[in-house]
Write a protein that holds these residues in place. Structure first.
Motif, mmCIF file in Angstrom:
data_model
loop_
_atom_site.group_PDB
_atom_site.id
_atom_site.type_symbol
_atom_site.label_atom_id
_atom_site.label_comp_id
_atom_site.label_asym_id
_atom_site.label_seq_id
_atom_site.Cartn_x
_atom_site.Cartn_y
_atom_site.Cartn_z
ATOM 1 N N ASP A 190 -9.888 56.195 -34.220
ATOM 2 C CA ASP A 190 -9.983 57.610 -33.854
ATOM 3 C C ASP A 190 -11.408 57.963 -33.444
ATOM 4 O OD1 ASP A 190 -7.303 58.147 -34.311
ATOM 5 O OD2 ASP A 190 -7.619 58.929 -36.341
ATOM 6 N N SER A 191 -12.373 57.465 -34.213
ATOM 7 C CA SER A 191 -13.773 57.775 -33.898
ATOM 8 C C SER A 191 -14.225 57.102 -32.611
ATOM 9 C CB SER A 191 -14.683 57.363 -35.059
ATOM 10 O OG SER A 191 -14.786 55.960 -35.191
ATOM 11 N N LEU A 192 -13.681 55.939 -32.306
ATOM 12 C CA LEU A 192 -14.057 55.239 -31.079
ATOM 13 C C LEU A 192 -13.381 55.830 -29.853
ATOM 14 C CD1 LEU A 192 -14.076 51.572 -32.436
ATOM 15 C CD2 LEU A 192 -16.065 52.972 -31.809
ATOM 16 N N CYS A 193 -12.346 56.609 -30.061
ATOM 17 C CA CYS A 193 -11.716 57.327 -28.942
ATOM 18 C C CYS A 193 -12.566 58.513 -28.493
ATOM 19 C CB CYS A 193 -10.330 57.836 -29.343
ATOM 20 S SG CYS A 193 -9.076 56.556 -29.443
ATOM 21 N N ASP A 194 -13.348 59.042 -29.415
ATOM 22 C CA ASP A 194 -14.133 60.254 -29.150
ATOM 23 C C ASP A 194 -15.602 59.895 -28.984
ATOM 24 O OD1 ASP A 194 -14.868 62.925 -28.901
ATOM 25 O OD2 ASP A 194 -15.112 63.168 -31.079
ATOM 26 N N GLN A 195 -15.931 59.272 -27.854
ATOM 27 C CA GLN A 195 -17.296 58.834 -27.587
ATOM 28 C C GLN A 195 -17.890 59.554 -26.382
ATOM 29 O OE1 GLN A 195 -19.334 56.357 -29.359
ATOM 30 N NE2 GLN A 195 -17.791 57.063 -30.830
ATOM 31 N N SER A 196 -19.202 59.778 -26.429
ATOM 32 C CA SER A 196 -19.881 60.400 -25.295
ATOM 33 C C SER A 196 -19.937 59.448 -24.104
ATOM 34 C CB SER A 196 -21.302 60.808 -25.692
ATOM 35 O OG SER A 196 -22.046 59.674 -26.133
ATOM 36 N N LEU A 197 -19.873 58.160 -24.362
ATOM 37 C CA LEU A 197 -19.901 57.154 -23.304
ATOM 38 C C LEU A 197 -18.588 57.170 -22.536
ATOM 39 C CD1 LEU A 197 -21.755 54.809 -22.275
ATOM 40 C CD2 LEU A 197 -20.385 53.286 -23.706
ATOM 41 N N ASP A 198 -18.687 57.073 -21.213
ATOM 42 C CA ASP A 198 -17.484 57.047 -20.384
ATOM 43 C C ASP A 198 -16.589 55.873 -20.784
ATOM 44 O OD1 ASP A 198 -15.934 56.179 -17.807
ATOM 45 O OD2 ASP A 198 -16.554 58.239 -17.445
ATOM 46 N N LYS A 199 -15.300 56.119 -20.847
ATOM 47 C CA LYS A 199 -14.356 55.091 -21.308
ATOM 48 C C LYS A 199 -14.312 53.866 -20.403
ATOM 49 C CE LYS A 199 -11.241 57.840 -24.191
ATOM 50 N NZ LYS A 199 -12.210 58.930 -24.414
ATOM 51 N N SER A 200 -14.802 54.006 -19.170
ATOM 52 C CA SER A 200 -14.843 52.856 -18.261
ATOM 53 C C SER A 200 -15.953 51.884 -18.645
ATOM 54 C CB SER A 200 -15.051 53.322 -16.820
ATOM 55 O OG SER A 200 -16.332 53.922 -16.664
ATOM 56 N N LEU A 201 -16.818 52.281 -19.596
ATOM 57 C CA LEU A 201 -17.968 51.458 -19.963
ATOM 58 C C LEU A 201 -17.824 50.790 -21.316
ATOM 59 C CD1 LEU A 201 -20.915 53.714 -18.710
ATOM 60 C CD2 LEU A 201 -19.996 51.649 -17.637
ATOM 61 N N TYR A 202 -16.630 50.905 -21.923
ATOM 62 C CA TYR A 202 -16.458 50.208 -23.192
ATOM 63 C C TYR A 202 -15.013 49.824 -23.436
ATOM 64 C CZ TYR A 202 -14.829 54.530 -25.644
ATOM 65 O OH TYR A 202 -14.145 55.637 -26.064
#
Length: 296
Positions: A26-38
């Motif tokens: 859940d916490s890794l879904c809500d990241q400031s980093l664009d999802k294309s980068l992780y």
């Protein structure tokens, strides 16, 4: 050899922790980093609690990969190596099941790796102690609060700070150079370039009980010329759960004997007689240049 892509691969080993794993994901879904980068790589060390079912709920939320290895005992070193092999991004973040990331965790790890110098980045986390979580009740209560306030409340609760926080804060400018930081390279929250991990053959799969496989990796990263850097602030929290602390102490002592035999240099023999805090305070400043052969 595959070409690494700019970004970060999060390797999360797990074993029968499906509820804690949900908190982590859940916490890794809500990241400031664009999802294309992780991406998130969950490596299951033979769970029997249908952990794989948890992964399906995240397929449309993040780039997630589920890997499974049979339960042949405690094999977290092998699990992390499997994640390294499958990782597609140039930075690999080791993040334990049961760790909760702030929104900025991945972005901050990438920032520290922005220069060309090989680095082993140590991330501090609320609730982390050497063998167990202290202040279990208070930490549990804070984690029941609204998500937006959890890290605010933790920041004003010094008794919940990472046990490494005080000693690192006392180092001039937070500089880890010359302070044997390998002894605090704990892979609940730590990142390294994938290429640097490949060069030293990843984790030593001899380790089949708790403790030491990450410190031993830190030794080899130092020998290969990696600088140890500290992630600014505490961007993660260790969700409390029951542990057999006495067994972990016994396991770690046995594993220390193996590490000292494998690495006979005087700096590493300090593991036999000194606590990690004393090793940091004493400090050694040796330079190593020879990397080991590539990961098969």
């Amino acid at each position: 050899m595959k070409q690494d892509v700019e970004g970060i691969s999060v390797v999360v080993p797990t074993y029968n922790y499906r509820d804690l794993l949900r908190k982590t994901l859940d916490s890794l879904c809500d990241q400031s980093l664009d999802k294309s980068l992780y991406e998130v790589i969950v490596v299951d060390d033979g769970s029997s609690d249908n952990t794989f079912e948890v992964i399906h709920a995240y397929k449309d939320k993040i780039n997630i990969l589920y890997l499974y290895q049979p339960d042949f005992g405690f094999r977290v070193a092998a699990a992390r190596n499997l994640g390294i092999v499958q990782a597609k991004y140039e930075i690999v973040l080791f993040f334990d099941s049961g760790m909760i990331a702030s929104r900025y965790l991945l972005e901050e790890h990438l920032k520290v790796h922005s220069d060309a110098q090989p680095a082993a980045v140590i991330g501090l986390s609320y609730g982390v102690n050497e063998f167990c979580s202290s202040n279990f009740k208070k930490l549990s209560e804070i984690l029941q609060e609204p998500k937006d306030t959890i890290f605010q409340l933790l920041s004003i609760s010094p008794e919940l700070y990472d046990c490494r926080f005080e000693i690192f804060s006392n180092l001039e400018g937070g500089n880890l150079e010359g302070h044997s930081a390998w002894v605090t390279f704990w892979t609940g929250n730590a990142s390294v370039r994938r290429a640097d991990l490949i060069k030293i053959n990843g984790f030593d799969e001899w380790f089949r009980s708790w403790g030491g496989e990450d410190v031993e990796l830190g030794i080899r990263l130092q020998k290969a010329g990696c600088a140890f850097k500290l992630l600014p602030g505490m961007e993660a929290v260790h969700a409390p759960h029951e542990k057999d602390s006495e067994q972990k102490v016994r396991d770690s002592r046995n594993n220390i004997q193996y590490i000292c035999k494998k690495h006979p240099e005087r700096e590493y023999q300090t593991l036999k007689t000194l606590a990690w805090q004393e090793i940091i305070e004493t400090g050694f400043n040796h330079s190593y240049v020879n990397a080991e052969s590539s990961l098969a």
